[in-house]
Enzyme design. Sequence first.
Site, PDB file in Angstrom:
ATOM      1  N   SER A 158       3.537  38.758  37.102  1.00 51.71           N
ATOM      2  CA  SER A 158       3.286  39.079  38.477  1.00 51.71           C
ATOM      3  C   SER A 158       2.159  40.240  38.758  1.00 51.71           C
ATOM      4  CB  SER A 158       4.645  39.762  39.198  1.00 51.71           C
ATOM      5  OG  SER A 158       5.153  40.703  38.354  1.00 51.71           O
TER       6      SER A 158
ATOM      7  N   GLY B 126       7.687  35.749  30.977  1.00 51.79           N
ATOM      8  CA  GLY B 126       6.936  34.570  31.414  1.00 51.79           C
ATOM      9  C   GLY B 126       6.920  33.276  30.943  1.00 51.79           C
TER      10      GLY B 126
ATOM     11  N   THR C  49      -0.475  36.408  32.143  1.00 54.20           N
ATOM     12  CA  THR C  49       0.766  35.494  33.107  1.00 54.20           C
ATOM     13  C   THR C  49       1.309  36.721  33.628  1.00 54.20           C
ATOM     14  OG1 THR C  49       0.081  33.548  31.712  1.00 54.20           O
ATOM     15  CG2 THR C  49       2.241  33.759  32.932  1.00 54.20           C
TER      16      THR C  49
ATOM     17  N   GLY D 147       6.314  37.637  27.077  1.00 58.65           N
ATOM     18  CA  GLY D 147       6.904  36.450  26.820  1.00 58.65           C
ATOM     19  C   GLY D 147       8.030  36.273  28.030  1.00 58.65           C
TER      20      GLY D 147
ATOM     21  N   GLU E 280      -0.740  33.658  25.165  1.00 57.27           N
ATOM     22  CA  GLU E 280      -1.048  34.923  25.397  1.00 57.27           C
ATOM     23  C   GLU E 280      -1.551  35.513  24.058  1.00 57.27           C
ATOM     24  OE1 GLU E 280       1.594  36.064  29.251  1.00 57.27           O
ATOM     25  OE2 GLU E 280       2.481  36.553  27.276  1.00 57.27           O
TER      26      GLU E 280
ATOM     27  N   ASP F 241       6.265  43.131  28.943  1.00 55.54           N
ATOM     28  CA  ASP F 241       7.766  43.380  29.569  1.00 55.54           C
ATOM     29  C   ASP F 241       7.996  44.569  28.988  1.00 55.54           C
ATOM     30  OD1 ASP F 241       8.148  40.742  30.708  1.00 55.54           O
ATOM     31  OD2 ASP F 241       7.854  39.954  28.665  1.00 55.54           O
TER      32      ASP F 241
HETATM   33  C1  5RP Z   1       4.508  36.391  30.408  1.00 54.68           C
HETATM   34  C2  5RP Z   1       4.326  37.977  30.152  1.00 54.68           C
HETATM   35  C3  5RP Z   1       4.112  38.994  31.184  1.00 54.68           C
HETATM   36  O1  5RP Z   1       2.894  39.657  30.941  1.00 54.68           O
HETATM   37  C4  5RP Z   1       5.297  39.811  31.189  1.00 54.68           C
HETATM   38  O2  5RP Z   1       6.421  39.060  31.241  1.00 54.68           O
HETATM   39  C5  5RP Z   1       5.380  40.660  32.367  1.00 54.68           C
HETATM   40  O3  5RP Z   1       5.341  40.131  33.476  1.00 54.68           O
HETATM   41  P1  5RP Z   1       5.391  40.733  34.967  1.00 54.68           P
HETATM   42  O4  5RP Z   1       3.747  41.293  35.191  1.00 54.68           O
HETATM   43  O5  5RP Z   1       5.601  39.773  36.109  1.00 54.68           O
HETATM   44  O6  5RP Z   1       6.240  42.003  35.154  1.00 54.68           O
HETATM   45  O7  5RP Z   1       4.463  38.185  28.872  1.00 54.68           O
HETATM   46  O8  5RP Z   1       4.598  35.583  29.216  1.00 54.68           O
END
Ligand code: 5RP
Length: 233
Positions: A28, A98, A26, A96, A104, A85
């Site tokens: 971008s 997202g 999950t 997390g 996950e 993150d």
């Molecule tokens: C979602 C996540 C994502 O992998 C994390 O937030 C990274 O997001 P992005 O690829 O948009 O930077 O853990 O729960």
Amino acid sequence: LLDPKQVAARKAVKAVKDGMTIGIGTGSTAAFAIQAIGERIKSEGLHVRAVATSSRSREMAAEWGIPLIDLCEVEALDLTIDGADQVGPNLSLIKGGGGALLREKIVAQASRELIIICDETKRHTPFGQHPLPVAVVPFGHTLTRRRLERFCQKVLLRPKAPDSPEPYLTDDGLYIYDMHMEAIADPPQLEQRLKQIVGVVEVGLFNGLASRVLFGFHDGHVEELLPDHSAHL
Ligand code: 5RP
């Protein structure tokens, strides 16, 4: 200039082989992986079955023509590709951002291989600088919050939208508390201690789950990190 997230995603998707059952992450960066898998299905006739880690990723995968299954239909997944993150020592991860950390982590644990894709900004130090998301049961959540505050002062209930009075709700009907730790010295110990709090369902610390991390760069090159810290350029 290329998008570093897309560079990492395209490299990771090369590891997807015909007939595999895969987990899709999950966020971008994971979205670029979903797109790349969809393109391989169209151009090569690649056969895969996928489990999505969120309703958002499931919708996107369906749009890209990726066949979806329920995790309960399989014993294990061959490979999962997801974002993060923050990446720390020995491939400990904070995830997390997202809000999908619970699904996950279930998918990560079910996977024989977990490839994490990101850009270099996820590598900053100290580990723990990114707020640590914790999924909490709504019942009695303010009491759970007080227990989380024993670990750090700033523990914030994630809102639905930046100025909304409504809390964000995960796909599983949970709240998210973001713990502003500043630094995490011992990720496995912290994960264990936070999980002992009854109202905590899951912690966004992923220890010993990532098989490798791929960092993408604007010029198209990818740097790979393995759990023993050895970097391959
Ligand atoms: C979602 C996540 C994502 O992998 C994390 O937030 C990274 O997001 P992005 O690829 O948009 O930077 O853990 O729960």
